[in-house]
Design an enzyme around this catalytic site. Sequence first.
Site, PDB file in Angstrom:
ATOM      1  CB  SER A 146     -10.339 -24.193  13.698  1.00  0.00           C
ATOM      2  OG  SER A 146     -10.771 -24.727  14.938  1.00  0.00           O
ATOM      3  CG  HIS A 199       9.894  17.829  -0.442  1.00  0.00           C
ATOM      4  ND1 HIS A 199       8.552  17.908  -0.714  1.00  0.00           N
ATOM      5  CD2 HIS A 199      10.137  18.786   0.504  1.00  0.00           C
ATOM      6  CE1 HIS A 199       7.992  18.870   0.015  1.00  0.00           C
ATOM      7  NE2 HIS A 199       8.943  19.416   0.767  1.00  0.00           N
ATOM      8  CB  SER A 203      22.695 -11.174  -8.026  1.00  0.00           C
ATOM      9  OG  SER A 203      22.387 -11.668  -9.310  1.00  0.00           O
ATOM     10  CE  LYS A 240      22.064  -5.678  -7.570  1.00  0.00           C
ATOM     11  NZ  LYS A 240      20.835  -6.203  -8.147  1.00  0.00           N
ATOM     12  CG  ASN A 251      20.594  -7.606  -4.298  1.00  0.00           C
ATOM     13  OD1 ASN A 251      20.980  -6.588  -4.861  1.00  0.00           O
ATOM     14  ND2 ASN A 251      20.435  -8.760  -4.918  1.00  0.00           N
ATOM     15  CD  GLU A 293      15.246  -5.555  -1.555  1.00  0.00           C
ATOM     16  OE1 GLU A 293      14.623  -5.669  -2.616  1.00  0.00           O
ATOM     17  OE2 GLU A 293      16.378  -6.030  -1.372  1.00  0.00           O
ATOM     18  CE1 TYR A 330     -16.901 -18.260  18.122  1.00  0.00           C
ATOM     19  CE2 TYR A 330     -18.671 -19.636  17.270  1.00  0.00           C
ATOM     20  CZ  TYR A 330     -17.324 -19.310  17.336  1.00  0.00           C
ATOM     21  OH  TYR A 330     -16.419 -20.033  16.603  1.00  0.00           O
TER      22      TYR A 330
HETATM   23  N1  ARG Z   1     -13.038 -23.344  16.994  1.00  0.00           N
HETATM   24  C1  ARG Z   1     -13.935 -22.338  17.455  1.00  0.00           C
HETATM   25  C2  ARG Z   1     -13.347 -20.964  17.223  1.00  0.00           C
HETATM   26  O1  ARG Z   1     -12.183 -20.835  17.091  1.00  0.00           O
HETATM   27  C3  ARG Z   1     -14.259 -22.521  18.892  1.00  0.00           C
HETATM   28  C4  ARG Z   1     -15.609 -22.008  19.289  1.00  0.00           C
HETATM   29  C5  ARG Z   1     -16.652 -22.841  18.685  1.00  0.00           C
HETATM   30  N2  ARG Z   1     -17.939 -22.496  19.180  1.00  0.00           N
HETATM   31  C6  ARG Z   1     -19.049 -22.884  18.575  1.00  0.00           C
HETATM   32  N3  ARG Z   1     -20.151 -22.503  19.101  1.00  0.00           N
HETATM   33  N4  ARG Z   1     -19.032 -23.566  17.468  1.00  0.00           N
HETATM   34  O2  ARG Z   1     -14.046 -19.998  17.167  1.00  0.00           O
END
Ligand code: ARG
Length: 457
Positions: free
Chosen positions: A20, A153, A274, A280, A282, A287, A314
Amino acid sequence: MWGGRFTDRPDAIMEEINVSIDVDRHLYAQDIAASKAHAAMLAAQGIITANDAKNIGKGLDTILSEIGAGKFTFKRALEDIHMNVESRLAELIGPAAGRLHTARSRNDQVATDFRLYVRDVLDETDAALASFQRALVDRALEHAETVMPGFTHLQTAQPVTFGHHLMAYVEMAARDRGRFQDARKRLNESPLGAAALAGTSFPIDRHATAKKLGFDRPMANSLDAVSDRDFVLETLSAASICAVHLSRFAEEIVIWTSPLVGLVRLSDKFTTGSSIMPQKRNPDAAELVRAKTGRVIGALNGLLIVMKGLPLAYQKDMQEDKQGAMEGFAALSLAIRAMTGMVRDIVPEQDRMRAAAGEGYATATDLADWLVRTLKMPFRDAHHVTGKIVGLAAKAGVALHELPLKEMQAVEPKISRDALAVLSVESSVKSRTSYGGTAPKNVRAQAKAWLKRLEKE
Ligand code: ARG
């Protein structure tokens, strides 16, 4: 990484789905701040030595500046920001680094980091919305008397002023800010020290770390502390409502700038051309504000769906809480800034607005009101009489004020020349003096009151 229990390395796919760091590296400043608070507290409680705490603090400061300067190598094998920081700390200060994780877990760590992160988002959003309001109020004061058609409307309904229309969004932004401020109050409790889920056997001081990190108090239940993400959901909910407000405004700009409508112009600064059609102009920014709303709502939906089936405490699913949320927050921030830019840039086509305000018998209600006021007619009868007169004008292909008085009198003999005076768009808006109405003097008073309020913040 897990020490004794494991003998083999993770499969490449395991590593890929588990990592992550690409997302949670954005939490580095919060992670380091929370670690510093934790280490200082451990020392104050006699859980680690003052010397270890000092070295940990110094090492963390070094890491903070390394990351800030782009000189830090994030390692995917170390999964996330917490392990990356801790591993670098060990390189810098040696075994004392291993004492930092006493009485905490990545579970309370990540919950703390993300609360701090979202708190910053809330504060930045509030400031951005205040600038948006300031731009709206400035333009509203400038256009307190600029008459434009009001619609229901999407049909011409009654004349309003451009300033009044802009001030409507000031009110919406005020409620948005209120929602963000409310979310901040509930968010501002510290999960740190909840540890993995059950609390800890060490004599930690959660009040001290909470205070150090600017939280109002520690969260009261360790299971709740590590396993809820309602603070993200609440912020994304408020963000979604805010984005919907901006999207409606953006849609109006798209409609108003269409050559079919032509009520406003955007300068070259907020317009694109465009590649094939040379004529054009735009309204791409408007948007895209409309479209960014999809990202914000998508982030809210995504996280609601991630959370809905998770038992306490968790679960790794919760690692998916950050990417969508961060993208949603970024989308909202950009949308607010783009709308602020367009509000400052927009030029109402005043002649076209005035003409359009009078089209479609927009002052018919004013005639009906005149009949009620002057002839004491019940409103329902006045509505009927006016409807007949509008019908005659439509048949003759003329505006209400162009219809000969004689023809009006054929419908209602007591109508006098005075009635014609209420048919202009200017007199129509000027007459709407009820509280919150579109009369220019109301708009000016509201805008001035808001200007004062915003200056005082
Ligand atoms: N990278 C994890 C998250 O964002 C951190 C927590 C991880 N905890 C665990 N028990 N694996 O959630």
